[in-house]
Scaffold this motif. Structure first.
Motif, short mmCIF file in Angstrom:
data_model
loop_
_atom_site.label_atom_id
_atom_site.label_comp_id
_atom_site.label_asym_id
_atom_site.label_seq_id
_atom_site.Cartn_x
_atom_site.Cartn_y
_atom_site.Cartn_z
N GLY A 35 3.46 -0.05 -12.79
CA GLY A 35 3.84 -1.29 -12.14
C GLY A 35 4.83 -1.08 -11.02
N TRP A 36 5.16 -2.19 -10.39
CA TRP A 36 6.13 -2.22 -9.31
C TRP A 36 7.26 -3.17 -9.66
CZ3 TRP A 36 6.06 1.04 -5.22
CH2 TRP A 36 4.85 1.70 -4.93
N TYR A 37 8.48 -2.74 -9.40
CA TYR A 37 9.67 -3.56 -9.54
C TYR A 37 10.42 -3.52 -8.22
CZ TYR A 37 8.88 -3.45 -14.60
OH TYR A 37 8.35 -3.58 -15.85
N ARG A 38 11.31 -4.47 -8.03
CA ARG A 38 12.10 -4.47 -6.82
C ARG A 38 13.52 -4.93 -7.11
NH1 ARG A 38 9.22 -9.54 -3.58
NH2 ARG A 38 10.09 -11.23 -4.87
N GLN A 39 14.42 -4.51 -6.26
CA GLN A 39 15.82 -4.87 -6.40
C GLN A 39 16.41 -5.15 -5.02
OE1 GLN A 39 18.26 -2.04 -8.51
NE2 GLN A 39 19.76 -3.63 -9.03
N ALA A 40 16.86 -6.36 -4.84
CA ALA A 40 17.51 -6.77 -3.61
C ALA A 40 19.02 -6.60 -3.76
CB ALA A 40 17.17 -8.21 -3.27
N PRO A 41 19.75 -6.47 -2.66
CA PRO A 41 21.21 -6.31 -2.74
C PRO A 41 21.86 -7.44 -3.53
CG PRO A 41 20.45 -5.85 -0.53
CD PRO A 41 19.27 -6.41 -1.27
N GLY A 42 22.70 -7.07 -4.49
CA GLY A 42 23.41 -8.05 -5.29
C GLY A 42 22.59 -8.72 -6.36
N LYS A 43 21.36 -8.30 -6.56
CA LYS A 43 20.50 -8.92 -7.55
C LYS A 43 20.00 -7.89 -8.56
CE LYS A 43 18.84 -12.61 -4.51
NZ LYS A 43 17.65 -13.30 -3.96
N GLN A 44 19.52 -8.39 -9.68
CA GLN A 44 18.97 -7.53 -10.72
C GLN A 44 17.58 -7.05 -10.33
OE1 GLN A 44 19.08 -9.94 -14.28
NE2 GLN A 44 21.19 -9.34 -14.75
N ARG A 45 17.22 -5.91 -10.88
CA ARG A 45 15.86 -5.43 -10.68
C ARG A 45 14.89 -6.37 -11.39
NH1 ARG A 45 14.54 0.89 -11.49
NH2 ARG A 45 16.26 0.87 -9.97
N GLU A 46 13.81 -6.71 -10.71
CA GLU A 46 12.86 -7.65 -11.25
C GLU A 46 11.44 -7.11 -11.18
OE1 GLU A 46 12.69 -11.28 -9.02
OE2 GLU A 46 12.33 -10.27 -7.11
N LEU A 47 10.64 -7.58 -12.11
CA LEU A 47 9.22 -7.23 -12.14
C LEU A 47 8.50 -7.87 -10.97
CD1 LEU A 47 6.63 -6.18 -13.65
CD2 LEU A 47 6.58 -8.43 -14.75
N VAL A 48 7.66 -7.09 -10.32
CA VAL A 48 6.79 -7.60 -9.26
C VAL A 48 5.37 -7.72 -9.78
CG1 VAL A 48 5.85 -7.22 -6.96
CG2 VAL A 48 8.25 -6.66 -7.45
N VAL A 92 14.41 -2.92 -2.32
CA VAL A 92 13.92 -1.59 -2.61
C VAL A 92 12.87 -1.73 -3.70
CG1 VAL A 92 14.47 0.72 -3.44
CG2 VAL A 92 16.09 -0.49 -1.97
N TYR A 93 11.70 -1.21 -3.46
CA TYR A 93 10.60 -1.31 -4.40
C TYR A 93 10.46 0.00 -5.16
CZ TYR A 93 9.10 -5.76 -2.50
OH TYR A 93 9.04 -7.08 -2.12
N GLY A 111 12.21 4.96 -5.11
CA GLY A 111 12.23 3.69 -4.41
C GLY A 111 11.88 3.82 -2.94
N THR A 112 11.32 2.77 -2.40
CA THR A 112 11.02 2.70 -0.98
C THR A 112 11.48 1.35 -0.45
OG1 THR A 112 9.25 2.96 0.68
CG2 THR A 112 8.65 1.85 -1.37
N GLN A 113 12.15 1.38 0.69
CA GLN A 113 12.74 0.17 1.26
C GLN A 113 11.69 -0.65 1.98
OE1 GLN A 113 16.14 -1.01 1.25
NE2 GLN A 113 15.10 -2.84 2.06
N VAL A 114 11.66 -1.93 1.66
CA VAL A 114 10.83 -2.89 2.37
C VAL A 114 11.75 -3.93 2.99
CG1 VAL A 114 9.09 -4.71 2.16
CG2 VAL A 114 8.81 -2.56 0.91
N THR A 115 11.69 -4.06 4.29
CA THR A 115 12.51 -5.02 5.00
C THR A 115 11.61 -5.97 5.79
OG1 THR A 115 14.32 -3.43 5.22
CG2 THR A 115 14.37 -5.35 6.66
#
Length: 118
Positions: A35-48, A92-93, A111-115
């Motif tokens: 699977g894929w998860y992502r984490q934005a600055p200041g936030k928890q890692r979440e399921l995608v 970051v994914y 991780g790989t950055q998606v902006t």
């Protein structure tokens, strides 16, 4: 040891598309849930999104209809096609592979950055 390597991240304008790839290697002898998860600055890692067995998928509500997860079963390679990207998708994914039953052995990529920005 299992290694996961993500690729495909980058900078994209709102409404654009990206395709992430994750290649798994190492001590893998059967098809595993990935699977894929992502984490934005200041936030928890979440399921995608996750993909189990040969095709059963699950998506976070925030990406349903826009993202598609798929896999190459024989190679334990997973993809995430991201369409109609929004600024809130910026994160970051991380690629994930789950091995075994409880207690699970979770493996993560770097991780790989998606902006998403104009």
């Amino acid at each position: 040891q299992v290694q996961l390597v993500e690729s495909g991240g980058g900078l994209v304008q709102p409404g654009g598309s990206l395709r992430l790839s994750c290649a798994a290697s190492g001590s893998i002898f059967s098809i595993k849930p990935m699977g894929w998860y992502r984490q934005a600055p200041g936030k928890q890692r979440e399921l995608v999104a996750t993909i189990i067995s040969y095709g059963t998928t699950n998506y976070a509500d925030s990406v349903k209809g826009r993202f598609t997860i798929s896999r190459d079963g024989a190679k334990n390679t997973v993809y995430l096609q991201m369409n109609s990207l929004k600024p809130e998708d910026t994160a970051v994914y991380y690629c994930n592979l789950r091995d075994g039953r409880f207690p699970y052995n979770d493996y993560w990529g770097q991780g790989t950055q998606v902006t998403v920005s104009s």
